[in-house]
Design a protein around this motif. Structure first.
Motif, PDB file in Angstrom:
ATOM      1  N   THR A 105       2.960   7.199  -6.539  1.00 12.07           N
ATOM      2  CA  THR A 105       1.993   8.048  -7.225  1.00 12.07           C
ATOM      3  C   THR A 105       1.924   9.458  -6.643  1.00 12.07           C
ATOM      4  O   THR A 105       1.039  10.232  -6.995  1.00 12.07           O
ATOM      5  CB  THR A 105       0.595   7.401  -7.199  1.00 12.07           C
ATOM      6  OG1 THR A 105       0.250   7.031  -5.862  1.00 12.07           O
ATOM      7  CG2 THR A 105       0.563   6.165  -8.077  1.00 12.07           C
ATOM      8  N   THR A 126      -4.040   2.479   6.951  1.00  9.88           N
ATOM      9  CA  THR A 126      -4.039   1.040   6.682  1.00  9.88           C
ATOM     10  C   THR A 126      -4.706   0.213   7.777  1.00  9.88           C
ATOM     11  O   THR A 126      -4.923  -0.985   7.592  1.00  9.88           O
ATOM     12  CB  THR A 126      -2.584   0.530   6.502  1.00  9.88           C
ATOM     13  OG1 THR A 126      -1.838   0.791   7.709  1.00  9.88           O
ATOM     14  CG2 THR A 126      -1.915   1.238   5.332  1.00  9.88           C
ATOM     15  N   ARG A 165      -4.470   4.211  -6.736  1.00 14.29           N
ATOM     16  CA  ARG A 165      -3.896   3.828  -5.447  1.00 14.29           C
ATOM     17  C   ARG A 165      -4.894   3.820  -4.320  1.00 14.29           C
ATOM     18  O   ARG A 165      -4.568   3.456  -3.182  1.00 14.29           O
ATOM     19  CB  ARG A 165      -2.728   4.762  -5.099  1.00 14.29           C
ATOM     20  CG  ARG A 165      -3.124   6.188  -4.746  1.00 14.29           C
ATOM     21  CD  ARG A 165      -1.889   6.940  -4.226  1.00 14.29           C
ATOM     22  NE  ARG A 165      -2.227   8.294  -3.864  1.00 14.29           N
ATOM     23  CZ  ARG A 165      -2.051   9.357  -4.654  1.00 14.29           C
ATOM     24  NH1 ARG A 165      -1.561   9.193  -5.860  1.00 14.29           N
ATOM     25  NH2 ARG A 165      -2.354  10.566  -4.240  1.00 14.29           N
ATOM     26  N   GLN A 201       2.828   1.892  -3.308  1.00 13.40           N
ATOM     27  CA  GLN A 201       1.982   2.459  -4.349  1.00 13.40           C
ATOM     28  C   GLN A 201       1.675   3.924  -4.059  1.00 13.40           C
ATOM     29  O   GLN A 201       1.631   4.762  -4.972  1.00 13.40           O
ATOM     30  CB  GLN A 201       0.680   1.660  -4.456  1.00 13.40           C
ATOM     31  CG  GLN A 201      -0.210   2.129  -5.599  1.00 13.40           C
ATOM     32  CD  GLN A 201      -1.242   1.095  -5.993  1.00 13.40           C
ATOM     33  OE1 GLN A 201      -0.908  -0.021  -6.371  1.00 13.40           O
ATOM     34  NE2 GLN A 201      -2.503   1.465  -5.894  1.00 13.40           N
ATOM     35  N   HIS A 202       1.471   4.244  -2.785  1.00 16.07           N
ATOM     36  CA  HIS A 202       1.215   5.640  -2.404  1.00 16.07           C
ATOM     37  C   HIS A 202       2.401   6.528  -2.761  1.00 16.07           C
ATOM     38  O   HIS A 202       2.242   7.598  -3.365  1.00 16.07           O
ATOM     39  CB  HIS A 202       0.937   5.724  -0.902  1.00 16.07           C
ATOM     40  CG  HIS A 202       0.843   7.129  -0.390  1.00 16.07           C
ATOM     41  ND1 HIS A 202      -0.261   7.924  -0.605  1.00 16.07           N
ATOM     42  CD2 HIS A 202       1.732   7.889   0.298  1.00 16.07           C
ATOM     43  CE1 HIS A 202      -0.043   9.117  -0.065  1.00 16.07           C
ATOM     44  NE2 HIS A 202       1.149   9.116   0.481  1.00 16.07           N
ATOM     45  N   TRP A 256       0.833  -1.207   0.000  1.00 18.17           N
ATOM     46  CA  TRP A 256       0.000   0.000   0.000  1.00 18.17           C
ATOM     47  C   TRP A 256       0.868   1.257   0.000  1.00 18.17           C
ATOM     48  O   TRP A 256       0.642   2.194  -0.767  1.00 18.17           O
ATOM     49  CB  TRP A 256      -0.903   0.000   1.230  1.00 18.17           C
ATOM     50  CG  TRP A 256      -1.879   1.144   1.248  1.00 18.17           C
ATOM     51  CD1 TRP A 256      -3.149   1.149   0.757  1.00 18.17           C
ATOM     52  CD2 TRP A 256      -1.637   2.461   1.763  1.00 18.17           C
ATOM     53  NE1 TRP A 256      -3.713   2.389   0.935  1.00 18.17           N
ATOM     54  CE2 TRP A 256      -2.812   3.215   1.551  1.00 18.17           C
ATOM     55  CE3 TRP A 256      -0.556   3.069   2.383  1.00 18.17           C
ATOM     56  CZ2 TRP A 256      -2.929   4.547   1.944  1.00 18.17           C
ATOM     57  CZ3 TRP A 256      -0.665   4.404   2.772  1.00 18.17           C
ATOM     58  CH2 TRP A 256      -1.839   5.127   2.549  1.00 18.17           C
ATOM     59  N   LEU A 257       1.882   1.257   0.868  1.00 24.94           N
ATOM     60  CA  LEU A 257       2.719   2.447   1.013  1.00 24.94           C
ATOM     61  C   LEU A 257       3.591   2.664  -0.220  1.00 24.94           C
ATOM     62  O   LEU A 257       3.802   3.805  -0.651  1.00 24.94           O
ATOM     63  CB  LEU A 257       3.592   2.314   2.264  1.00 24.94           C
ATOM     64  CG  LEU A 257       4.388   3.543   2.707  1.00 24.94           C
ATOM     65  CD1 LEU A 257       3.484   4.757   2.852  1.00 24.94           C
ATOM     66  CD2 LEU A 257       5.109   3.253   4.013  1.00 24.94           C
ATOM     67  N   ARG A 288      -6.085   8.439   0.060  1.00 24.26           N
ATOM     68  CA  ARG A 288      -4.841   8.996   0.573  1.00 24.26           C
ATOM     69  C   ARG A 288      -5.024   9.360   2.032  1.00 24.26           C
ATOM     70  O   ARG A 288      -6.083   9.262   2.602  1.00 24.26           O
ATOM     71  CB  ARG A 288      -4.449  10.212  -0.257  1.00 24.26           C
ATOM     72  CG  ARG A 288      -4.072   9.870  -1.684  1.00 24.26           C
ATOM     73  CD  ARG A 288      -3.472  11.051  -2.385  1.00 24.26           C
ATOM     74  NE  ARG A 288      -2.299  11.530  -1.663  1.00 24.26           N
ATOM     75  CZ  ARG A 288      -1.567  12.555  -2.072  1.00 24.26           C
ATOM     76  NH1 ARG A 288      -1.872  13.193  -3.173  1.00 24.26           N
ATOM     77  NH2 ARG A 288      -0.518  12.953  -1.375  1.00 24.26           N
TER      78      ARG A 288
END
Length: 239
Positions: A34, A52, A235, A30-31, A27-28, A238
Motif C-alpha cells: 500500500t 510490530t 493497513r 500489506q505495508h 503486516w510488512l 504506519r
C-alpha cells in the motif's frame, strides 16, 4: 483445539500461537503493497521492530521472505529498498501476462464446467472482499493462478507467479484508481468463467484479452483522491 485420549483421560492441547515471523510478514507485506506506487523508499529493521513490537530476528526473516517474493531488495547496512514502479514496469508485466494467459486460457477452456465451477467459487469470494483491497487483490491472483495452472504447464505456472508478485502493488493501485474498478473486475471475471464454461477457446481468449486491456488502462489512471486515506485505513498505522 484438539483433544487427545490417553489411558482413559482426555488432554486439552491448545493450538500453537502464530509464529512471530508470520505476523511480521503479513503486516510488512500489506505495508509495502500500500505504499505509493511511484515512490521509492527504505524500510529498516528497527522501524519494523517498533511498529510490530517484535525482535529483530522475526523481522529479518520476514524481510528475507519479502525479498524472495520480489517486493523489496535488502541493502546491507541500509535496510530494505522498496523500488518505485515505473510505467515501463507496468507495460512489461502486462505484456508478459497477456502472452501467458492467452495460451493458458485456451487450454483451460477445454475443461469446461469442471474448471468453471471452481472459478465461480472464487468470484463469489472476491465479491465479498470489496472493503479489503489487499485481500481482494490476493483473491484476484488466485482466480488467474487457477486458470494458468489448469493449463498443465508447470514451467509457465512458475514464471507466471513471478509476474504476479511484481504486479501485486500495481494491482492494488489499479482498483483504487476508480470507484467502479472493483465492479468491473468482477463482471469481467464472470465473463471469463462463462467463456470457459462454453468450452470455446477463442471466446475464452477474447474475454481474457478484454480484461487485461482494461486492467492496463486502470493502471495508467491517476490514483483516486481518496486513495491515501483508504489505503492507510486498510493497513493500519504506519512507521
Amino acid at each position: 483445539m484438539t483433544r487427545l485420549q490417553d489411558s482413559g483421560h482426555f488432554a486439552i492441547i491448545e493450538p500453537p500461537a502464530e509464529a512471530a515471523q508470520d505476523v511480521v510478514y503479513r503486516w510488512l507485506k500489506q505495508h509495502v503493497l500500500t505504499l505509493p506506487r511511484h515512490e521509492a523508499t527504505f524500510v529498516t529493521e528497527a522501524e519494523v521492530c517498533r511498529a510490530t513490537g517484535t525482535s529483530r530476528t522475526p523481522v529479518r526473516e520476514a524481510l528475507l521472505r519479502l525479498e524472495s517474493d520480489g517486493l523489496l531488495r535488502i541493502v546491507p547496512k541500509k535496510g530494505a529498498y522498496v523500488a518505485a514502479i515505473t510505467e515501463a514496469d507496468v507495460e512489461s508485466v502486462m505484456q508478459a501476462r497477456g502472452l501467458v494467459e492467452d495460451w493458458c486460457v485456451r487450454r483451460a477452456a477445454l475443461l469446461g464446467e469442471s474448471l468453471a465451477a471452481e472459478l465461480d467459487r472464487l468470484v463469489s469470494r472476491q465479491a465479498e472482499l470489496e472493503q479489503s483491497p489487499v485481500t481482494f487483490i490476493e483473491c484476484d491472483r488466485e482466480f488467474h493462478r487457477t486458470i494458468v495452472r489448469s493449463a498443465g504447464n508447470p514451467i509457465l505456472a512458475d514464471f507466471y507467479e513471478t509476474l504476479r508478485d511484481r504486479q501485486l502493488r500495481m494491482g492494488l493501485h489499479a482498483i483504487a484508481a476508480s470507484e467502479e474498478r472493483i465492479r468491473i473486475v468482477l463482471a469481467e471475471h464472470a465473463a471469463i468463467v462463462e467463456a470457459i464454461r462454453s468450452g470455446d477457446p477463442e471466446r475464452a481468449a477474447g474475454s481474457i484479452a478484454v480484461h487485461l486491456t482494461n486492467t492496463l488502462l486502470a493502471m495508467r489512471m491517476p490514483i483516486a483522491a481518496g486513495w491515501v486515506r483508504s489505503a492507510a485505513d486498510s493497513r493500519g498505522s504506519r512507521f
